[in-house]
Design an enzyme around this catalytic site. Structure first.
Site, PDB file in Angstrom:
ATOM      1  CE  LYS A  22      -1.644   1.510   4.068  1.00  7.38           C
ATOM      2  NZ  LYS A  22      -1.331   2.903   4.418  1.00  7.38           N
ATOM      3  CG  ASN A  23       2.384   2.557   3.567  1.00  9.94           C
ATOM      4  OD1 ASN A  23       1.209   2.863   3.308  1.00  9.94           O
ATOM      5  ND2 ASN A  23       2.797   2.302   4.773  1.00  9.94           N
ATOM      6  CB  CYS A 115      -5.049  10.398  11.769  1.00 10.46           C
ATOM      7  SG  CYS A 115      -3.360   9.882  11.851  1.00 10.46           S
ATOM      8  NE  ARG A 120       0.700  10.804  10.137  1.00  8.49           N
ATOM      9  CZ  ARG A 120       0.253   9.722   9.512  1.00  8.49           C
ATOM     10  NH1 ARG A 120      -0.885   9.193   9.885  1.00  8.49           N
ATOM     11  NH2 ARG A 120       0.901   9.201   8.500  1.00  8.49           N
ATOM     12  CG  ASP A 123       6.887  20.527   9.721  1.00  9.65           C
ATOM     13  OD1 ASP A 123       6.309  19.424   9.685  1.00  9.65           O
ATOM     14  OD2 ASP A 123       7.897  20.744  10.403  1.00  9.65           O
ATOM     15  CG  ASP A 306       3.520   1.532   9.456  1.00 11.14           C
ATOM     16  OD1 ASP A 306       3.740   1.740   8.245  1.00 11.14           O
ATOM     17  OD2 ASP A 306       3.208   2.429  10.251  1.00 11.14           O
ATOM     18  NE  ARG A 398      -7.474   4.517   5.632  1.00 15.63           N
ATOM     19  CZ  ARG A 398      -7.158   5.754   5.970  1.00 15.63           C
ATOM     20  NH1 ARG A 398      -7.686   6.306   7.050  1.00 15.63           N
ATOM     21  NH2 ARG A 398      -6.294   6.452   5.259  1.00 15.63           N
TER      22      ARG A 398
HETATM   23  C1  EPZ Z   1       4.427   6.860   6.059  1.00 12.70           C
HETATM   24  O1  EPZ Z   1       3.664   7.939   6.564  1.00 12.70           O
HETATM   25  C2  EPZ Z   1       3.489   5.661   6.049  1.00 12.70           C
HETATM   26  N1  EPZ Z   1       2.324   5.951   5.207  1.00 12.70           N
HETATM   27  C3  EPZ Z   1       3.003   5.365   7.469  1.00 12.70           C
HETATM   28  O2  EPZ Z   1       2.217   4.175   7.409  1.00 12.70           O
HETATM   29  C4  EPZ Z   1       4.222   5.096   8.344  1.00 12.70           C
HETATM   30  O3  EPZ Z   1       3.799   4.880   9.672  1.00 12.70           O
HETATM   31  C5  EPZ Z   1       5.165   6.312   8.295  1.00 12.70           C
HETATM   32  O4  EPZ Z   1       5.542   6.577   6.920  1.00 12.70           O
HETATM   33  C6  EPZ Z   1       6.443   6.082   9.090  1.00 12.70           C
HETATM   34  O5  EPZ Z   1       7.116   4.940   8.593  1.00 12.70           O
HETATM   35  C7  EPZ Z   1       2.464   5.911   3.859  1.00 12.70           C
HETATM   36  O6  EPZ Z   1       3.545   5.676   3.331  1.00 12.70           O
HETATM   37  C8  EPZ Z   1       1.222   6.153   3.051  1.00 12.70           C
HETATM   38  P1  EPZ Z   1       6.364  10.343   8.092  1.00 12.70           P
HETATM   39  P2  EPZ Z   1       4.267   9.440   6.503  1.00 12.70           P
HETATM   40  O7  EPZ Z   1       6.232  11.612   7.348  1.00 12.70           O
HETATM   41  O8  EPZ Z   1       5.237   9.564   5.389  1.00 12.70           O
HETATM   42  C9  EPZ Z   1       6.911  13.600  11.419  1.00 12.70           C
HETATM   43  C10 EPZ Z   1       0.384   2.793   7.789  1.00 12.70           C
HETATM   44  O9  EPZ Z   1      -0.032   2.304   8.842  1.00 12.70           O
HETATM   45  N2  EPZ Z   1       6.784  14.571  10.321  1.00 12.70           N
HETATM   46  O10 EPZ Z   1       7.518   9.431   7.762  1.00 12.70           O
HETATM   47  O11 EPZ Z   1       3.121  10.359   6.547  1.00 12.70           O
HETATM   48  C11 EPZ Z   1       5.621  12.825  11.648  1.00 12.70           C
HETATM   49  O12 EPZ Z   1       4.749  13.547  12.496  1.00 12.70           O
HETATM   50  C12 EPZ Z   1       0.825   4.242   7.763  1.00 12.70           C
HETATM   51  O13 EPZ Z   1       0.494   2.173   6.687  1.00 12.70           O
HETATM   52  C13 EPZ Z   1       7.011  15.926  10.593  1.00 12.70           C
HETATM   53  O14 EPZ Z   1       7.299  16.298  11.716  1.00 12.70           O
HETATM   54  O15 EPZ Z   1       5.040   9.501   7.877  1.00 12.70           O
HETATM   55  C14 EPZ Z   1       6.111  11.548  12.286  1.00 12.70           C
HETATM   56  O16 EPZ Z   1       6.302  11.761  13.671  1.00 12.70           O
HETATM   57  C15 EPZ Z   1       0.568   4.945   9.089  1.00 12.70           C
HETATM   58  N3  EPZ Z   1       6.885  16.818   9.575  1.00 12.70           N
HETATM   59  C16 EPZ Z   1       7.464  11.306  11.606  1.00 12.70           C
HETATM   60  O17 EPZ Z   1       7.857  12.568  11.035  1.00 12.70           O
HETATM   61  C17 EPZ Z   1       6.578  16.431   8.299  1.00 12.70           C
HETATM   62  O18 EPZ Z   1       6.510  17.297   7.395  1.00 12.70           O
HETATM   63  C18 EPZ Z   1       7.397  10.278  10.493  1.00 12.70           C
HETATM   64  O19 EPZ Z   1       6.327  10.642   9.650  1.00 12.70           O
HETATM   65  C19 EPZ Z   1       6.355  15.063   8.049  1.00 12.70           C
HETATM   66  C20 EPZ Z   1       6.461  14.147   9.073  1.00 12.70           C
END
Ligand code: EPZ
Length: 419
Positions: A22-23, A115, A120, A123, A306, A398
């Site tokens: 999915k990801n 969520c 989420r 920035d 995850d 999902r």
């Molecule tokens: C991806 O989300 C995955 N989703 C998530 O899987 C997964 O948990 C996550 O990566 C971490 O591995 C998809 O790929 C569709 P991040 P993503 O940006 O990219 C912070 C599932 O269950 N952050 O890597 O949205 C954020 O708050 C889903 O399949 C900022 O601070 O996650 C988090 O603490 C859930 N600023 C950390 O970084 C930003 O601009 C990692 O988030 C972006 C993120």
């Protein structure tokens, strides 16, 4: 809203075919916006999140054809504003920003809400676009980005919680058509980022270093259509390995990439299970003695956030004291209260769960809250005495293709009840 009834105590055995990731599929589908030519993506899982993404792409003007796991997309003439109603349902739709900027030099998308797993923010995505010369404006719940001249730059993707996966993909997709060279520092190293880069390279992009902390992109004038098969879903595979572990039986996951799962099979071996990778399969069977674990979720190649909820379900039935710390999404513990309703003994201290294993969980009505927490409740139900009723099953649909059918084929007894 459907619910799932899990009848506990049934032994699992056999092999389950793992779906495409999915990801990986979500950003790759978004990347088809970068060319006017037709792209064919195979092994796309049949999930509601994928349906949302295909709907967004159609609304943007893409021709979308889907036949079983194959998706054909042609983005000949596209709009640059995604409909709020659909975008708000799926945070991952943020990954259309990068390709819209790369292709049309402008994009408007509603700001993703938070969520249940936590705030989420995007920035880092927006800072990345600004580094490439874009002007970012947030108004009325929308983020509007204009980039008349996208130019290569040095961009950092580090957050205090580790790199951002979709942020890395988003900046990569904007940079492939920018003027000059972009270097992404602190890039996410997840296999899904590598898969996206491989698809972009097949389209004619010039990218080096995907899968490392430093990715270098040479902008090109345009990209052409391409074909691509999505990598296996390592989290679905990990979830089924835990299903075998929690039910104390032998289960094989097939059509997987074992190298993507070492951060999950490592802790499962430490927990006392016998893990046998063999080509594109991995078999798990009970070992001699189970052990409690100390686990920290960290970005790839470390233990994945995850898989945290699923491992909490397993450790809830593992004798001894386990300690699980969530470092990526510190609030990602919606499953704990529900596991405790099933008799688990867990003490939540900030972003750390201290789990005292019990010999037997008991079935109970529980509430699904997010994708992986829901899967964890189904896994707990496999081991529990009696019936576990998992409500709001749309969360599971999902991210898991027919999880109930796949578990039943392994010998579980799970009913899906339409309500
Ligand atoms: C991806 O989300 C995955 N989703 C998530 O899987 C997964 O948990 C996550 O990566 C971490 O591995 C998809 O790929 C569709 P991040 P993503 O940006 O990219 C912070 C599932 O269950 N952050 O890597 O949205 C954020 O708050 C889903 O399949 C900022 O601070 O996650 C988090 O603490 C859930 N600023 C950390 O970084 C930003 O601009 C990692 O988030 C972006 C993120």
């Amino acid at each position: 809203m459907d619910k799932i009834l899990v009848h506990g105590g049934h032994r699992l055995s056999g092999s389950v075919k793992i779906s495409g990731s999915k990801n990986s599929a979500l950003p790759i589908l978004a990347a088809t916006l970068l060319t006017r030519e037709s792209c064919t993506i195979s092994r796309v899982p049949d999930l509601s999140d994928i349906h949302y993404m295909l709907t967004i792409l159609s609304e943007l003007g893409c021709e979308v054809e889907r036949a079983s796991g194959m998706v054909q997309i042609k983005a000949e003439k596209i709009k640059t504003q995604a409909p709020y109603e659909i975008v708000r349902k799926m945070r991952a739709s943020v990954c259309i920003l990068g390709p819209l900027l790369g292709r049309e030099h402008e994009a408007t998308v509603s700001l993703p809400g938070g969520c249940v797993i936590g705030d989420r923010p995007i920035d880092l995505h927006l800072q990345g676009f600004e580094a490439l010369g874009a002007a970012v404006r947030v108004s009325g719940g929308n983020v509007k980005i204009l980039a008349p001249n996208l130019r290569g730059a040095m961009v950092s993707m580090r957050s205090k919680f580790g790199s951002t996966v979709l942020g890395t993909g988003n900046v990569m997709m904007a940079a492939v058509l920018a003027d000059g060279t972009t270097v992404i520092d602190g890039a996410a190293e997840e296999p899904e980022v590598v898969d996206l880069a491989n698809f972009l390279i097949a389209m004619g992009a010039k990218i080096e270093g995907a899968g490392t902390r430093k990715i270098t992109i040479e902008g090109v004038k345009e990209l052409h259509g391409a074909e691509h098969e999505v990598i296996p879903d390592r989290i679905e595979a990990g979830t089924f390995l835990v299903a075998g572990a929690i039910s104390g039986t032998e289960v094989t996951v097939s059509r997987v990439t074992p190298a993507h799962l070492t951060a999950v099979t490592g802790p499962l071996s430490e927990a006392g299970f016998d893990i046998k990778p063999n080509g594109n399969q991995i078999t798990i069977r009970p070992g001699t003695k189970r052990s409690a674990l100390k686990l920290d979720t960290v970005p790839y190649p470390g233990f994945p956030t995850d898989m945290q909820a699923q491992m909490c379900a397993l450790l809830a039935t593992t004798e001894g004291i386990s300690v699980v710390t969530e470092n990526v999404f510190p609030q990602r513990f919606m499953h704990i209260a529900e596991l405790k309703r099933m008799g688990a003994s867990i003490d939540l201290q900030g972003s750390t769960a201290v789990i005292r294993g019990v010999s037997q969980l008991s079935g109970a009505p529980v509430m699904a809250s997010d994708l992986r927490a829901s899967a964890a409740l189904v896994l707990a139900g496999l081991q529990a005495d009696g019936v576990t009723e998992v409500n709001r099953v749309y969360h599971i649909d999902r991210g898991y293709e027919s999880i109930d059918e796949k578990l039943n084929e392994l010998g579980a007894r799970i009913e899906r009840v339409k309500t």
